[in-house]
Design a protein around this motif. Structure first.
Motif, PDB file in Angstrom:
ATOM      1  N   UNK A 113      11.868  11.529   5.405  1.00 35.78           N
ATOM      2  CA  UNK A 113      10.962  10.863   4.475  1.00 35.78           C
ATOM      3  C   UNK A 113       9.955  10.001   5.231  1.00 35.78           C
ATOM      4  N   UNK A 114       8.751   9.864   4.666  1.00 37.41           N
ATOM      5  CA  UNK A 114       7.788   8.849   5.087  1.00 37.41           C
ATOM      6  C   UNK A 114       7.367   8.117   3.823  1.00 37.41           C
ATOM      7  N   UNK A 115       7.609   6.817   3.782  1.00 41.17           N
ATOM      8  CA  UNK A 115       7.273   6.047   2.590  1.00 41.17           C
ATOM      9  C   UNK A 115       5.825   5.598   2.603  1.00 41.17           C
ATOM     10  N   UNK A 116       5.168   5.696   1.450  1.00 36.67           N
ATOM     11  CA  UNK A 116       3.813   5.164   1.303  1.00 36.67           C
ATOM     12  C   UNK A 116       3.897   3.697   0.891  1.00 36.67           C
ATOM     13  N   UNK A 117       3.021   2.847   1.473  1.00 36.33           N
ATOM     14  CA  UNK A 117       2.035   3.161   2.520  1.00 36.33           C
ATOM     15  C   UNK A 117       2.716   3.259   3.886  1.00 36.33           C
ATOM     16  N   UNK A 118       2.123   4.003   4.780  1.00 38.64           N
ATOM     17  CA  UNK A 118       2.691   4.179   6.111  1.00 38.64           C
ATOM     18  C   UNK A 118       1.644   3.847   7.158  1.00 38.64           C
TER      19      UNK A 118
END
Length: 314
Positions: free
Chosen positions: A105-110
């Motif tokens: 996963x990459x969470x926004x904001x990144x």
């Protein structure tokens, strides 16, 4: 040796450009393709070979979760690393994606650093990193003011100068804070994460939370349109940066309906006409093209106009 290929899937052009330029700045030899939704991604995946998929969750036509499920059901695609780029951090959503076979996963904001670290990790596991890193020139890492969104958009060019924010002045007696429904700086210490006041507070204005790389800030919605929102936040030690990507969580009405809206900070200004202003006014531009989110915004604008929570058409 064939180039490492990455597919970027997101309905927001700003996010697609942010991801692609961020990756190009760190991996010059990488090949990048993009798609505006899951359906377009399916078409590309059936015609071309990809080593990694970076995909948004909430999109029109076909969601990221639906695309993930489709990929895992196909023999030639089921082992491709699949990173979900999303503002959904709820436990049930994470569990659902893991059960469907998501890789990470990459969470926004990144930040640009978070993005490249996740990609590097995924490609390393797939055995594709060595050749990609070997093609990249030796360079120093740009740290600057922490505005990784701006660094990505400028491809990390050293000739782009960004002024560092001035240090906050020493505390001094100040007039009473505007009646915005947020805690007064005199009674609440600045923290990286600030809980938003619940809708329906005495201020009578719409409220929400703005998620930035520096933390989460409570905000008051001063104006709202389908294009942007005018927000007011309390100043803290770390200042929001222009062009920084962010997520605006809006909760309105008795049902507690919540929308996670992706965007970036188009403008940051002092609310009060003095250098030690305790309050900042932010212009938050939306980048989502999801019809469901636009419909939610329309209903929220109509509701806010009726209840005089904020100024429509900002």
């Amino acid at each position: 040796m064939s180039k490492v290929s990455v597919l970027v899937v997101d309905d927001a052009p700003f996010i697609r450009d942010l991801v692609k330029k961020g990756l190009r700045s760190q991996f010059p030899g990488i090949r990048l393709e993009d798609a505006v939704d899951g359906r377009k991604a399916q078409q590309l995946l059936t015609r071309e070979r990809f080593d990694l998929i970076l995909c948004d969750w909430e999109m029109p036509e076909m969601s990221g979760l639906e695309l993930l499920t489709w990929c895992r059901a196909h023999e030639t695609l089921k082992t491709i690393p699949f990173i979900m780029v999303t503002s959904r951090g709820d436990k049930e959503n994470v569990v659902q994606a893991i059960q469907s076979g998501v890789s990470d996963f990459i969470g926004k904001p990144f930040t640009n650093e978070q993005l490249t670290n996740k990609v590097r990790k995924a490609l390393s596991r797939a055995g594709k990193l060595e050749a990609l890193v070997a093609s990249a020139p030796t360079r120093s890492v740009i740290t600057g003011t922490g505005n990784d969104s701006l660094a990505a958009l400028t491809s990390g060019r050293s000739d782009v100068k960004v002024a560092a924010p001035a240090p906050a002045p020493a505390p001094a007696p100040a007039p009473a804070a505007p009646s915005l429904g947020l805690p007064s700086p005199a009674t609440a210490a600045a923290k990286p994460v600030v809980s938003a006041a619940k809708p329906g507070a005495a201020s009578g204005r719409g409220q929400g939370q703005l998620r930035l790389s520096i933390g989460t800030m409570a905000c008051v919605i001063k104006g709202l349109s389908l294009k942007e929102a005018a927000l007011v936040v309390r100043r803290s030690e770390s200042l929001p940066q222009v062009l920084e990507s962010a997520v605006l969580d809006l909760e309105q009405g008795e049902g507690g309906e919540v929308a996670r809206l992706n965007g970036y900070l188009h403008a940051v200004a002092a609310l009060e006409p003095r250098p030690d202003s305790d309050w900042l006014q932010l212009t938050f531009r939306f980048v989502d093209r999801d019809p469901q989110k636009l419909d939610y915004l329309s209903r929220l604008i109509a509701r806010g106009t009726a209840q005089k929570h904020f100024t429509p058409g900002a």
